[in-house]
Design a protein around this motif. Structure first.
Motif, PDB file in Angstrom:
ATOM      1  N   GLY A 220      -0.114  -4.156  -4.369  1.00 25.27           N
ATOM      2  CA  GLY A 220       0.462  -3.333  -5.417  1.00 25.27           C
ATOM      3  C   GLY A 220       0.238  -3.840  -6.831  1.00 25.27           C
ATOM      4  O   GLY A 220       0.775  -3.248  -7.771  1.00 25.27           O
TER       5      GLY A 220
ATOM      6  N   GLU B  43      -0.569  -1.528  -9.675  1.00 26.62           N
ATOM      7  CA  GLU B  43      -0.615  -0.251  -8.953  1.00 26.62           C
ATOM      8  C   GLU B  43      -2.050   0.205  -8.700  1.00 26.62           C
ATOM      9  O   GLU B  43      -2.344   1.389  -8.589  1.00 26.62           O
ATOM     10  CB  GLU B  43       0.183   0.818  -9.705  1.00 26.62           C
TER      11      GLU B  43
ATOM     12  N   LYS C 189       0.291   1.603   0.702  1.00 28.89           N
ATOM     13  CA  LYS C 189       0.908   1.626  -0.620  1.00 28.89           C
ATOM     14  C   LYS C 189       2.401   1.328  -0.609  1.00 28.89           C
ATOM     15  O   LYS C 189       3.111   1.659  -1.542  1.00 28.89           O
ATOM     16  CB  LYS C 189       0.634   2.966  -1.305  1.00 28.89           C
TER      17      LYS C 189
END
Length: 149
Positions: free
Chosen positions: A130, A133, A146
């Motif tokens: 992550g 992002e 994710k």
């Protein structure tokens, strides 16, 4: 005689310098291009993900397209590519039809070139998950994972 001694000493000096230079590189860069790399699946807090033969987490970069890396030199310093001088082997749980390599010998899974994260110190670390992002572990089906660990 002096000329012969110089000729003999030069290769030894070069070997010594090469050995010293290799020690100065971070471990992640020294291990970037093993002769035989492998990708396998490991069970983690994220669920099943791709790891290398030593159990180190492999990541994908969301900016990569068409099996091509968008990671520049500064990026590669933090996210070293999984490369191999020969065909990357598929281990347990890996769909060998999804595993390939770029012309630069970077391993690709599905459409994602594969990378390590220098912030992962040992097998099983998920510190790259992550990041910004844009960096995610890869599931055995080739999709990005994710969720957080």
């Amino acid at each position: 005689m002096r000329a012969r001694m110089g000729l003999l000493a030069a290769p030894l000096l070069l070997l010594s310098l090469a050995a010293c230079g290799n020690e100065a590189q971070p471990a992640s860069q020294q291990e970037q291009a093993p002769e035989q790399a492998a990708v396998k699946v490991a069970q983690t807090d994220l669920g099943p993900i791709l790891v290398d033969q030593a159990g180190r987490t492999l990541y994908a970069f969301t900016k990569d397209e068409n099996k091509s890396s968008a990671c520049d030199a500064d990026c590669i310093a933090v996210w070293p590519a999984l490369t191999s001088t020969s065909k990357v082997e598929s281990g347990d749980g890996v769909d060998s039809n999804l595993l390939s390599a770029t012309e630069q010998t970077q391993a690709v899974y599905g459409k994602w070139p594969l990378y390590y994260y220098v912030g992962d110190a040992v097998a099983g670390d998920l510190n790259g998950q992550g990041v910004d992002e844009k960096w995610f572990a890869v599931a055995p089906d080739g999709k990005l994972v994710k969720k957080e660990s």
